[in-house]
Design an enzyme around this catalytic site. Sequence first.
Site, PDB file in Angstrom:
ATOM      1  CD  GLU A   1      -2.494   1.516   2.695  1.00 18.47           C
ATOM      2  OE1 GLU A   1      -3.425   2.190   2.571  1.00 18.47           O
ATOM      3  OE2 GLU A   1      -2.049   0.675   3.475  1.00 18.47           O
TER       4      GLU A   1
ATOM      5  CG  ASP B   1      -6.137   4.487   2.228  1.00 19.61           C
ATOM      6  OD1 ASP B   1      -6.798   5.731   1.835  1.00 19.61           O
ATOM      7  OD2 ASP B   1      -6.227   4.038   3.212  1.00 19.61           O
TER       8      ASP B   1
ATOM      9  CD  GLN C   1      -7.070   0.395   3.810  1.00 22.16           C
ATOM     10  OE1 GLN C   1      -6.320   0.672   3.536  1.00 22.16           O
ATOM     11  NE2 GLN C   1      -7.252  -0.658   4.777  1.00 22.16           N
TER      12      GLN C   1
ATOM     13  CD  GLU D   1      -6.592   2.118   7.345  1.00 22.11           C
ATOM     14  OE1 GLU D   1      -5.847   1.575   7.817  1.00 22.11           O
ATOM     15  OE2 GLU D   1      -6.393   2.700   6.075  1.00 22.11           O
TER      16      GLU D   1
END
Length: 271
Positions: free
Chosen positions: A143, A178, A206, A246
């Site tokens: 990530e 993300d 995310q 998140e």
Amino acid sequence: MPRFAANLTMLYNEHAFLDRFAAAAADGFQAVEYLFPYAFEAGEIARHLKDHGLQQVLFNAPPGDWDAGDRGIACLPGREAEFRDGFARALDYAEALGCPRVHVMAGLAPQGADRAQLQATYEGNIAWAAERAAAAGRNVLIEPINLRDMPGYFLNRQDEAHRIVQAIGAPNLQVQFDLYHCQIVEGDVAMKLRQYLPTGRVGHLQIAGVPMRHEPDLGEVNYPYLFDVIDEVSAACGWQGWIGCEYRPARGAVAGGTSDGLGWLRRATAT
């Protein structure tokens, strides 16, 4: 319709960790993720998943000494044995929890370190982890994380993460995309979704509001539009991943602090 997983590290913080599973299920979540499970026995977590009808979709491999400031060790020369021991432990938990994905944090680049040496160490560790995970039927995720929230983090950009995945070439190695981190570092999130989801190299998404990392309906990002983009692209390419929530509830760790902020989820999943 996107599928959303509650991140139990950040959400429902008015409850003890093991009580957050029930809270997430009560709000209609069907899946959960979190940073680390290792403070609890795998069997204990598995019972909470089963009792509340939840899927475990993601957690992180051990990051080194988190309390001492480690944010992963995969890029750090000299810690390869520690990395391998930690990843083996992660695979044991993944098996017990029925979790298909393990995120490996890259770590913080030491000041003045040779970037090429860090890169070689990182790619070597990731390739090793992907091979071991494949034998266990699991996927490994990497990530990109923004440097404002995590100064010094080794991996920051989507294009670099995808380059690494392509270079290693393991079919079970994917990117954890993300949207919050991407907006801060690069922007142009909708076009990156259109670019990368069809490649098959994105294993998980995310979300969080930008800039304060609160609910996704707070801040500068138009998430309803992005959810429509995800639906459109997924329908065309067959992407079937989860979206991890998140974020830190704006109301904080107070009774109902997470649940009261889920209007965005009810709107997103309305039929």
